[in-house]
Design a protein around this motif. Sequence first.
Motif, PDB file in Angstrom:
ATOM      1  N   PHE A   3       0.838  -1.196   0.000  1.00  0.00           N
ATOM      2  CA  PHE A   3       0.000   0.000   0.000  1.00  0.00           C
ATOM      3  C   PHE A   3       0.875   1.248   0.000  1.00  0.00           C
ATOM      4  CE2 PHE A   3      -2.863  -3.204   1.673  1.00  0.00           C
ATOM      5  CZ  PHE A   3      -4.047  -2.908   0.998  1.00  0.00           C
ATOM      6  N   GLY A   4       0.456   2.207  -0.814  1.00  0.00           N
ATOM      7  CA  GLY A   4       1.203   3.451  -0.892  1.00  0.00           C
ATOM      8  C   GLY A   4       0.282   4.651  -0.931  1.00  0.00           C
ATOM      9  N   LEU A   5       0.901   5.819  -0.935  1.00  0.00           N
ATOM     10  CA  LEU A   5       0.188   7.085  -1.063  1.00  0.00           C
ATOM     11  C   LEU A   5       0.790   7.852  -2.235  1.00  0.00           C
ATOM     12  CD1 LEU A   5       0.098   8.043   2.710  1.00  0.00           C
ATOM     13  CD2 LEU A   5      -1.888   7.394   1.337  1.00  0.00           C
ATOM     14  N   TYR A   6      -0.050   8.656  -2.863  1.00  0.00           N
ATOM     15  CA  TYR A   6       0.367   9.427  -4.031  1.00  0.00           C
ATOM     16  C   TYR A   6      -0.221  10.825  -3.919  1.00  0.00           C
ATOM     17  CZ  TYR A   6      -0.016  11.049  -8.920  1.00  0.00           C
ATOM     18  OH  TYR A   6       0.023  11.788 -10.073  1.00  0.00           O
ATOM     19  N   ALA A  31       3.025   8.863   7.222  1.00  0.00           N
ATOM     20  CA  ALA A  31       2.805   7.647   6.433  1.00  0.00           C
ATOM     21  C   ALA A  31       3.831   6.570   6.771  1.00  0.00           C
ATOM     22  CB  ALA A  31       2.862   7.980   4.944  1.00  0.00           C
ATOM     23  N   ASP A  32       5.060   6.986   7.005  1.00  0.00           N
ATOM     24  CA  ASP A  32       6.102   6.029   7.389  1.00  0.00           C
ATOM     25  C   ASP A  32       5.759   5.368   8.718  1.00  0.00           C
ATOM     26  OD1 ASP A  32       8.836   4.831   7.235  1.00  0.00           O
ATOM     27  OD2 ASP A  32       9.188   6.130   8.973  1.00  0.00           O
ATOM     28  N   LYS A  33       5.353   6.169   9.700  1.00  0.00           N
ATOM     29  CA  LYS A  33       4.987   5.623  11.007  1.00  0.00           C
ATOM     30  C   LYS A  33       3.736   4.750  10.928  1.00  0.00           C
ATOM     31  CE  LYS A  33       6.973   9.594  13.464  1.00  0.00           C
ATOM     32  NZ  LYS A  33       6.680  10.800  14.286  1.00  0.00           N
ATOM     33  N   ALA A  34       2.841   5.075   9.991  1.00  0.00           N
ATOM     34  CA  ALA A  34       1.584   4.337   9.859  1.00  0.00           C
ATOM     35  C   ALA A  34       1.751   3.022   9.099  1.00  0.00           C
ATOM     36  CB  ALA A  34       0.542   5.209   9.162  1.00  0.00           C
ATOM     37  N   GLY A  35       2.911   2.798   8.498  1.00  0.00           N
ATOM     38  CA  GLY A  35       3.177   1.512   7.869  1.00  0.00           C
ATOM     39  C   GLY A  35       2.956   1.449   6.372  1.00  0.00           C
ATOM     40  N   PHE A  36       2.796   2.586   5.709  1.00  0.00           N
ATOM     41  CA  PHE A  36       2.683   2.565   4.246  1.00  0.00           C
ATOM     42  C   PHE A  36       4.025   2.160   3.632  1.00  0.00           C
ATOM     43  CE2 PHE A  36      -0.922   5.177   5.380  1.00  0.00           C
ATOM     44  CZ  PHE A  36      -1.887   4.814   4.452  1.00  0.00           C
ATOM     45  N   ASP A  37       3.961   1.482   2.504  1.00  0.00           N
ATOM     46  CA  ASP A  37       5.170   0.951   1.879  1.00  0.00           C
ATOM     47  C   ASP A  37       5.909   1.970   1.020  1.00  0.00           C
ATOM     48  OD1 ASP A  37       5.030  -2.018   2.587  1.00  0.00           O
ATOM     49  OD2 ASP A  37       3.049  -1.701   1.699  1.00  0.00           O
ATOM     50  N   VAL A  38       5.169   2.879   0.388  1.00  0.00           N
ATOM     51  CA  VAL A  38       5.792   3.791  -0.565  1.00  0.00           C
ATOM     52  C   VAL A  38       5.000   5.089  -0.631  1.00  0.00           C
ATOM     53  CG1 VAL A  38       4.505   2.801  -2.506  1.00  0.00           C
ATOM     54  CG2 VAL A  38       6.650   3.996  -2.954  1.00  0.00           C
ATOM     55  N   TYR A  39       5.709   6.184  -0.907  1.00  0.00           N
ATOM     56  CA  TYR A  39       5.068   7.470  -1.151  1.00  0.00           C
ATOM     57  C   TYR A  39       5.534   7.967  -2.509  1.00  0.00           C
ATOM     58  CZ  TYR A  39       2.640  11.772   0.087  1.00  0.00           C
ATOM     59  OH  TYR A  39       1.734  12.806   0.127  1.00  0.00           O
ATOM     60  N   SER A  40       4.572   8.399  -3.333  1.00  0.00           N
ATOM     61  CA  SER A  40       4.887   8.856  -4.686  1.00  0.00           C
ATOM     62  C   SER A  40       4.462  10.297  -4.873  1.00  0.00           C
ATOM     63  CB  SER A  40       4.170   7.988  -5.732  1.00  0.00           C
ATOM     64  OG  SER A  40       4.570   6.643  -5.651  1.00  0.00           O
ATOM     65  N   LEU A  41       5.330  11.066  -5.518  1.00  0.00           N
ATOM     66  CA  LEU A  41       5.024  12.437  -5.915  1.00  0.00           C
ATOM     67  C   LEU A  41       5.180  12.553  -7.422  1.00  0.00           C
ATOM     68  CD1 LEU A  41       6.855  14.553  -3.202  1.00  0.00           C
ATOM     69  CD2 LEU A  41       4.384  14.384  -3.519  1.00  0.00           C
ATOM     70  N   ILE A  42       4.335  13.372  -8.000  1.00  0.00           N
ATOM     71  CA  ILE A  42       4.426  13.627  -9.431  1.00  0.00           C
ATOM     72  C   ILE A  42       5.593  14.572  -9.706  1.00  0.00           C
ATOM     73  CG2 ILE A  42       2.941  15.671  -9.424  1.00  0.00           C
ATOM     74  CD1 ILE A  42       1.570  14.533 -11.935  1.00  0.00           C
ATOM     75  N   ASP A  43       6.094  14.551 -10.930  1.00  0.00           N
ATOM     76  CA  ASP A  43       7.094  15.521 -11.405  1.00  0.00           C
ATOM     77  C   ASP A  43       6.380  16.380 -12.431  1.00  0.00           C
ATOM     78  OD1 ASP A  43       9.233  16.918 -12.436  1.00  0.00           O
ATOM     79  OD2 ASP A  43      10.049  15.222 -13.547  1.00  0.00           O
ATOM     80  N   PHE A 322      -3.190   5.200  -2.662  1.00  0.00           N
ATOM     81  CA  PHE A 322      -4.323   6.085  -2.410  1.00  0.00           C
ATOM     82  C   PHE A 322      -3.917   7.541  -2.536  1.00  0.00           C
ATOM     83  CE2 PHE A 322      -4.998   2.325   0.339  1.00  0.00           C
ATOM     84  CZ  PHE A 322      -6.208   1.870  -0.181  1.00  0.00           C
ATOM     85  N   LEU A 323      -4.805   8.348  -3.083  1.00  0.00           N
ATOM     86  CA  LEU A 323      -4.692   9.795  -2.990  1.00  0.00           C
ATOM     87  C   LEU A 323      -5.556  10.228  -1.824  1.00  0.00           C
ATOM     88  CD1 LEU A 323      -4.735   9.101  -6.318  1.00  0.00           C
ATOM     89  CD2 LEU A 323      -4.378  11.563  -6.374  1.00  0.00           C
ATOM     90  N   THR A 324      -4.943  10.781  -0.805  1.00  0.00           N
ATOM     91  CA  THR A 324      -5.676  11.301   0.347  1.00  0.00           C
ATOM     92  C   THR A 324      -5.495  12.810   0.485  1.00  0.00           C
ATOM     93  OG1 THR A 324      -3.788  10.827   1.802  1.00  0.00           O
ATOM     94  CG2 THR A 324      -5.489   9.120   1.620  1.00  0.00           C
ATOM     95  N   ASN A 325      -4.551  13.353  -0.258  1.00  0.00           N
ATOM     96  CA  ASN A 325      -4.269  14.793  -0.248  1.00  0.00           C
ATOM     97  C   ASN A 325      -4.636  15.342  -1.619  1.00  0.00           C
ATOM     98  OD1 ASN A 325      -3.234  17.348  -0.314  1.00  0.00           O
ATOM     99  ND2 ASN A 325      -1.126  16.772   0.140  1.00  0.00           N
ATOM    100  N   TYR A 326      -5.828  15.890  -1.751  1.00  0.00           N
ATOM    101  CA  TYR A 326      -6.282  16.372  -3.055  1.00  0.00           C
ATOM    102  C   TYR A 326      -7.366  17.427  -2.844  1.00  0.00           C
ATOM    103  CZ  TYR A 326      -9.917  13.002  -1.887  1.00  0.00           C
ATOM    104  OH  TYR A 326     -10.907  12.313  -1.221  1.00  0.00           O
ATOM    105  N   GLY A 327      -7.538  18.265  -3.851  1.00  0.00           N
ATOM    106  CA  GLY A 327      -8.647  19.199  -3.861  1.00  0.00           C
ATOM    107  C   GLY A 327      -8.701  20.177  -2.711  1.00  0.00           C
ATOM    108  N   GLY A 328      -7.532  20.547  -2.153  1.00  0.00           N
ATOM    109  CA  GLY A 328      -7.507  21.518  -1.073  1.00  0.00           C
ATOM    110  C   GLY A 328      -7.905  20.981   0.286  1.00  0.00           C
ATOM    111  N   MET A 329      -7.835  19.677   0.471  1.00  0.00           N
ATOM    112  CA  MET A 329      -8.238  19.075   1.740  1.00  0.00           C
ATOM    113  C   MET A 329      -7.364  19.578   2.884  1.00  0.00           C
ATOM    114  SD  MET A 329      -8.814  15.036   2.626  1.00  0.00           S
ATOM    115  CE  MET A 329      -9.730  14.804   1.103  1.00  0.00           C
TER     116      MET A 329
END
Length: 360
Positions: A3-6, A31-43, A322-329
């Motif tokens: 599981f990752g975040l993007y 996310a690291d403390k919560a146990g996610f495997d990877v974090y992705s950012l767009i370029d 998962f995208l959890t940071n989007y749309g000004g949240m």
Amino acid sequence: MKFGLYSEMQLPSGKTEKQVYDEVIEQIIHADKAGFDVYSLIDHHHFSKFSISTNPLAVYAAVASRTKDIRFRTALHILPQQNPLRLAGEIAAADLITDGRIEVGVGRGHAWVYPNQGITPIEEAKPRFEEALAILEQALRGEKVNFFGKYYTADNVEVCPRPLQRKMQFTTGGTSEHTYRQAGEKGWGIFVPPLLPLATLLDKFDVYRKACWDNGHEPQIIWLRSVYLSDGDENQLRQEAEKHFYNFLLGNAAPTAGLPEKERMINAGFLFYTKGILQNLPKMTYEELLEKNVVWAGTPEAICEKIEKIKKEVEGLVEIDFLTNYGGMDHWKVLKQQELLSKRVMPNFKNTKEPQLNRV
């Protein structure tokens, strides 16, 4: 299942650029403390409503000493607009700083990053990508680079430093059949666009899996979706999530105003951008967005059901991002979403035996 975040790092009204970066850094640490495997950012460059994530490697270096296990993936380095020799050195430096946690995402980029008066014409995107990729692969293997092409020349060039990892994990993504075939041939992971319904991707998955198996590789499909979790009823959920989903879709559609002419995009191999799919997403009703799985919303249990369903439908699926940071949240809402996913969704899929893939 991994599981990752993007995050696309959209710049909403009411937030400063500094605030967006500070919040993402804190979200990665969480996310690291919560146990996610990877974090992705767009370029990405040039369109702040879509993204202000112009230097993912800098962000990863910033969080390296404050994280322990989470890996970092760029989705994706736009190779036609990069000097591949310099990029290889930058990736290697980031790999050293993060103690070998960098994954390499590569792609041609969105069609709108090639404006009519840009440095790189859209017609050169594909051939420049192929040449830059050949150089990048050599360099990240720690070899001296020898390449003589139309756009790049490297005569016995040493790229330093060398990455800590002796074999870098490559990932790509996109919508063209060529991208999926190339990923399968090379044994790369494939990063699924986060807004497309499954039905539009099934034929591409077939191409990818066949190319993997023909070349002795295991498929590695990474599924992306923007998600909103809540224990409230449907009305409360909609009140909390709807505006963020639409702001996200509007942000994705915003750069289409800067697209090159249709004929140029077709000739350059950017057929997807001529179909109006991104422009039409914000016109869909909230019910249509959920029904067609453009976005995911529901209780943690409902999200688990969606993951079970996609696991059955997509052979070779190895990771959900998962995208959890989007749309000004709000920042606190993002952290709440990450917490709910880590505690009430991810444990249901960790350490389970995956079925053997059918290679017939």
